[in-house]
Write a protein that holds these residues in place. Structure first.
Motif, PDB file in Angstrom:
ATOM      1  N   CYS A 139       0.858  -1.190   0.000  1.00  0.00           N
ATOM      2  CA  CYS A 139       0.000   0.000   0.000  1.00  0.00           C
ATOM      3  C   CYS A 139       0.894   1.240   0.000  1.00  0.00           C
ATOM      4  N   VAL A 141       0.094   4.140   0.900  1.00  0.00           N
ATOM      5  CA  VAL A 141      -0.275   5.053   1.985  1.00  0.00           C
ATOM      6  C   VAL A 141       0.265   4.551   3.324  1.00  0.00           C
ATOM      7  N   CYS A 142      -0.084   3.298   3.698  1.00  0.00           N
ATOM      8  CA  CYS A 142       0.312   2.801   5.028  1.00  0.00           C
ATOM      9  C   CYS A 142       1.493   1.840   4.995  1.00  0.00           C
ATOM     10  N   CYS A 151      -5.935  -3.344   3.680  1.00  0.00           N
ATOM     11  CA  CYS A 151      -5.967  -2.068   4.389  1.00  0.00           C
ATOM     12  C   CYS A 151      -7.137  -1.245   3.839  1.00  0.00           C
ATOM     13  N   GLN A 152      -7.556  -0.270   4.576  1.00  0.00           N
ATOM     14  CA  GLN A 152      -8.701   0.552   4.197  1.00  0.00           C
ATOM     15  C   GLN A 152      -8.271   1.930   3.695  1.00  0.00           C
ATOM     16  N   CYS A 153      -7.039   2.042   3.295  1.00  0.00           N
ATOM     17  CA  CYS A 153      -6.513   3.337   2.847  1.00  0.00           C
ATOM     18  C   CYS A 153      -7.128   3.741   1.510  1.00  0.00           C
ATOM     19  N   ASP A 154      -7.286   5.056   1.349  1.00  0.00           N
ATOM     20  CA  ASP A 154      -7.734   5.587   0.066  1.00  0.00           C
ATOM     21  C   ASP A 154      -6.494   5.777  -0.794  1.00  0.00           C
ATOM     22  N   ASP A 155      -6.343   4.902  -1.760  1.00  0.00           N
ATOM     23  CA  ASP A 155      -5.148   4.970  -2.594  1.00  0.00           C
ATOM     24  C   ASP A 155      -5.463   5.465  -3.998  1.00  0.00           C
TER      25      ASP A 155
END
Length: 176
Positions: A139, A141-142, A151-155
């Motif tokens: 990811c 982001v994280c 993961c729940q990141c907005d990518d």
């Protein structure tokens, strides 16, 4: 492994077979480090063709260990190594070919088998090394490995050329 060619070049139409050994255990390619974990046993055959040409042949398979290009986890893969080289010799030494320059695998009166193996590995190296065909990568982001845990990141990656359009759309949103 280095093999002296002095004995074989003195007699035309002579063959010699040697048990091959690979002394290379690590190498770097395109900024990444790799290791050779296994090399299948092989025989190196040196053959004089007439009085002026030396033919070098062997075939093996190397198991390479390196990092996946997407998620950086360790992955091993096999690369076939087939060497089939013919060089010109004179007075017990290899003559440099003016068209291709000096041979990287020749050191005076010796043939460097390790250099031939490395050359063949690099020629047959895969363009992309993946741990699995559908590797999800890391990811941005994280930094989590998406193959191991979601993961729940907005990518969502926005094109910077479209940023001004996004500003226009945002200015017309209703404010509550």
């Amino acid at each position: 492994m280095k093999i002296s060619i002095k004995d074989i070049t003195s007699l035309p139409d002579q063959n010699k077979k040697f048990a091959g050994v690979c002394d290379i255990h690590e190498f770097s390619y395109l900024g990444s480090d790799f290791s050779i974990s296994h090399v299948e046993p092989f025989d190196v055959v040196l053959s004089m063709i007439g009085t002026g040409k030396l033919h070098i042949t062997f075939s093996t398979k190397c198991t390479i260990v390196g990092a996946c290009d997407r998620c950086l986890s360790q992955v091993s893969f096999d690369i076939p190594v087939v060497a089939d080289e013919t060089v010109e010799v004179s007075e017990g030494q290899v003559v440099t070919d003016d068209d291709i320059g000096p041979y990287s695998f020749v050191d005076g009166e010796e043939i460097d088998i390790d250099e031939l193996i490395l050359d063949e590995i690099l020629v047959n190296f895969p363009a992309k090394i993946l741990c699995q065909d559908d590797c999800k990568g890391i990811c941005p982001v994280c930094g989590k490995n998406r193959n191991l845990e979601p993961c729940q990141c907005d990518d969502t990656v926005l094109d910077p050329r479209m940023a001004q359009f996004l500003d226009v759309f945002n200015s017309f949103k209703e404010v509550k």
